[in-house]
Motif scaffolding. Structure first.
Motif, short mmCIF file in Angstrom:
data_model
loop_
_atom_site.label_atom_id
_atom_site.label_comp_id
_atom_site.label_asym_id
_atom_site.label_seq_id
_atom_site.Cartn_x
_atom_site.Cartn_y
_atom_site.Cartn_z
N ARG A 13 0.83 -1.19 0.00
CA ARG A 13 0.00 0.00 0.00
C ARG A 13 0.87 1.25 0.00
N ALA A 14 0.31 2.32 -0.55
CA ALA A 14 0.99 3.61 -0.48
C ALA A 14 1.02 4.08 0.97
N GLU A 15 2.17 4.58 1.40
CA GLU A 15 2.26 5.14 2.75
C GLU A 15 1.42 6.41 2.79
N PRO A 16 0.42 6.48 3.68
CA PRO A 16 -0.48 7.65 3.69
C PRO A 16 0.25 8.97 3.82
N MET A 176 7.00 8.57 -3.11
CA MET A 176 7.70 7.29 -3.10
C MET A 176 8.86 7.28 -2.11
N GLY A 177 9.01 8.37 -1.36
CA GLY A 177 10.05 8.40 -0.34
C GLY A 177 11.45 8.33 -0.88
N ARG A 178 11.68 8.98 -2.02
CA ARG A 178 13.00 8.96 -2.66
C ARG A 178 13.62 10.35 -2.66
N LYS A 179 14.96 10.39 -2.74
CA LYS A 179 15.69 11.65 -2.83
C LYS A 179 16.12 11.88 -4.28
#
Length: 614
Positions: A13-16, A176-179
């Motif tokens: 799941r996508a992190e809210p 997406m929690g990316r840098k």
């Protein structure tokens, strides 16, 4: 005009919090409404379930009612879409004739209906600009697509168990929690040339982040998790019309007046926007637009725009532009919205201020002349070599003499022999290369990388004819850079930008021969002739439009201390240059302050400080 975000994961799941961070990053693109859809799609063949998260932020332009908010769902199909379909009413008529019924008065539902009935190949009959994600649960597919020219952006990032799509890179990375890791070859290319065009293969300047290419569709099979890309629209092949140029262009202008919000016409003092004004005047449609002039005070552009309006007995909303003296925070805001390295020119820095002022007047749609130069031959400096070589190959001495006598040919092309013209790379446009002094201030590694960097400009070294060069420039060159810059400028202020010259029917004129585009000192000959058919205006005979001149010297001098502090704080700049030499005496030397290396370090440092590159 809107912003979209789509995440698809296998058993993930996508992190809210991350998804909401992505939505917040797109808020400027859609200030009027927000929508979200979260869904688990179970498999029937034992494969992992699919977790889908679709988000949309709406700038309401057509059918302002909440019934046209997105995500838009019909049965097993859901759409999140950014753009405008200009022939949606004609498409709706055809769909109703085959039994379709609609619940809205907007174009989004029409686009979804076309896709449901005929698939993405039906986009060939759609006239407009679009970037969308279409979730098809029946066939267990997610399809993302962009319009023919790529006027509307759409980026994606693929990992092992999830794929994300978004209208802007920052939103995609946040969700997406990316840098944002910038590719070393992209850094070297920008340092070497001061430009970084979007790439024809879909790569961006950031590692792992790609664009859906103009005219392409990316399809994700939710069962096998395979991704395929294919071209579904191609202006060079599709643009076949028996209609005269003046009729197609007039229809393109009229089509872009469909709006339930106030429309502006951005008058630049050049041929393209003035011709749109001429068409509107001839059709008695001027009351449907607010004419807007941005006065930078450094060229005659605003004066020519005023003269056009004076000839028609009209007035404009005038916006004085003092962007050269604008605050440093304004520059950093531009870095945040552009998201990639850019040259210090008015099209980036001046236009952002202009669109902010337009948005403040609640004008949510703006017509402009984007595309006229690349389709009808507006750049002598960029296309002259190709035209000259075509003329030599045709033995057209009269055209060559007229071009030389007219004084429009760039100096290095003015007295070339037939032998010179035949040499490989002859027609390449000039490069904004680093000087020896610039190179001397760089670190050894950065200097070697810049000297060996490949160009992002596809016309450098290209040896095709003028038509092929202009088609390449539209598909993978300068036009793609303008479209990127214009989209970010307009959408940062919540304004939709519409460009009649990018109507797909006009693309056939890219293939017109050199003598149809250039004659003597004149460029854009085909367009200039149209003023007599519509309404004659003073800019029809203006030879040298200057464009927005960004007074970067004044900006740099006014912000010396902050420039020094910004660059010194940049870890990237420290890897690229000897900062003690570049920033000596806090840049009291104006020549050093305005050097190419300092300007390019400034842009990279601004992007780093706003979190757009690392």
């Amino acid at each position: 005009m809107c912003g979209l975000l789509a995440l698809i994961g296998r058993s993930r799941r996508a992190e809210p919090a991350a998804f909401e961070a992505g939505m917040r990053a797109l808020a400027h693109r859609g200030p009027d409404a927000q929508g979200r859809l979260f869904e688990t799609i179970e498999a029937t063949d034992g494969t992992p379930p699919i977790e889908a998260a679709l988000g949309h932020l709406r700038l309401s332009i057509i059918d302002l009612n909440a019934r046209s908010d997105q995500p838009l769902t019909s049965g097993a199909h859901t759409l999140v879409y950014n753009g405008e379909i200009y022939n949606y009413r004609e498409l709706a008529t055809d769909l109703r004739a085959s039994g379709a019924a609609f619940n809205t008065q907007g174009d989004s539902e029409i686009l979804l209906s076309v896709l449901m009935r005929e698939g993405v190949d039906a986009l060939r009959k759609v006239n407009g600009m679009w970037a969308f994600c279409w979730l098809d649960r029946e066939r267990r597919k997610l399809i993302a697509a962009r319009d023919r020219y790529g006027k509307k952006p759409l980026f994606f990032l693929r990992e092992n168990d999830r794929i994300g799509f978004a209208s802007e890179i920052g939103a995609l990375l946040a969700a997406m929690g990316r840098k944002p890791a910038m590719r070393p070859d992209a850094i070297a290319s920008f340092l070497a040339e001061g430009w970084l065009f979007p790439q024809a293969d879909g790569r961006t300047h950031l590692q792992d982040v790609r664009e859906v290419r103009p005219g392409f569709a990316v399809e994700i099979d939710l069962g096998t998790w395979e991704m395929t890309e294919r071209r579904v629209c191609d202006v060079e092949i599709e643009a076949i019309s028996d209609t005269a140029l003046h009729d197609d262009l007039a229809d393109a202008v009229r089509a872009r007046l469909v709006s339930d919000r106030k429309i502006g016409l951005l008058l630049s003092g050049g041929v393209d926007s003035s011709l749109i004004l001429s068409i509107l005047a001839s059709a008695k449609l001027l009351d449907q637009v607010v004419c807007v002039i941005g006065d930078a005070g450094k060229s005659e552009d605003a004066r020519y725009a005023r003269e056009c309006l004076r000839a028609l007995g009209r007035e404009a909303l005038e916006i004085p532009l003092d962007y050269a003296g604008a605050g440093f925070d304004h520059f950093l805001n531009i870095c945040a919205h552009q998201e990639k390295p850019f040259p210090l020119i008015g099209n980036v820095l001046g236009m952002s201020e202009l669109y902010a002022a337009i948005g403040a007047q609640d004008i949510r749609v703006v017509l402009d002349g984007t595309g006229g130069d690349e389709i009808f031959g507006g750049y002598w400096t960029r296309y002259a070599g190709f035209a000259l070589r075509d003329a030599h190959r045709s033995g057209d001495a009269r055209w060559i003499d007229a071009a030389r006598d007219g004084g429009a040919l760039p100096p290095h092309f003015a007295r070339q022999s037939k032998h010179d013209v035949a040499q490989p790379g002859f027609a390449s446009p000039p490069r904004d290369a680093l000087s020896a002094a610039d190179l001397d201030m760089m670190t050894k590694e950065a200097r070697e990388a810049a000297l060996s960097a490949s160009t992002s400009d596809p016309l450098i070294g290209f040896d095709g004819d003028l038509a092929a060069a202009m088609a390449l420039d539209a598909r993978a060159g300068r036009m793609q850079e303008w479209l990127w810059q214009n989209d970010r400028n307009a959408m940062s202020a919540g304004v939709e930008n519409r460009s009649p010259f990018l109507d797909w029917r006009l693309a056939r004129f890219i293939r017109a021969p050199y003598h149809a585009k250039f004659s003597g000192a004149w460029n854009k000959v085909e367009l200039r002739r149209l003023f007599e058919r519509f309404t004659p205006l003073p800019t029809a005979t203006r030879q040298d439009k200057q464009g927005f001149r960004w007074v970067y010297g004044r900006f740099l001098r006014a912000n010396r201390a902050r420039i020094v502090d910004l660059i010194r704080a940049s870890s990237l700049a420290r890897k690229l240059a000897d900062l003690d030499r570049c920033l000596s005496s806090r840049l009291d030397d104006d020549a050093l302050l305005s050097s190419r290396i300092v300007q390019r370090l400034l842009v990279l440092s601004g992007l780093e400080s706003t979190g757009r590159i690392a």
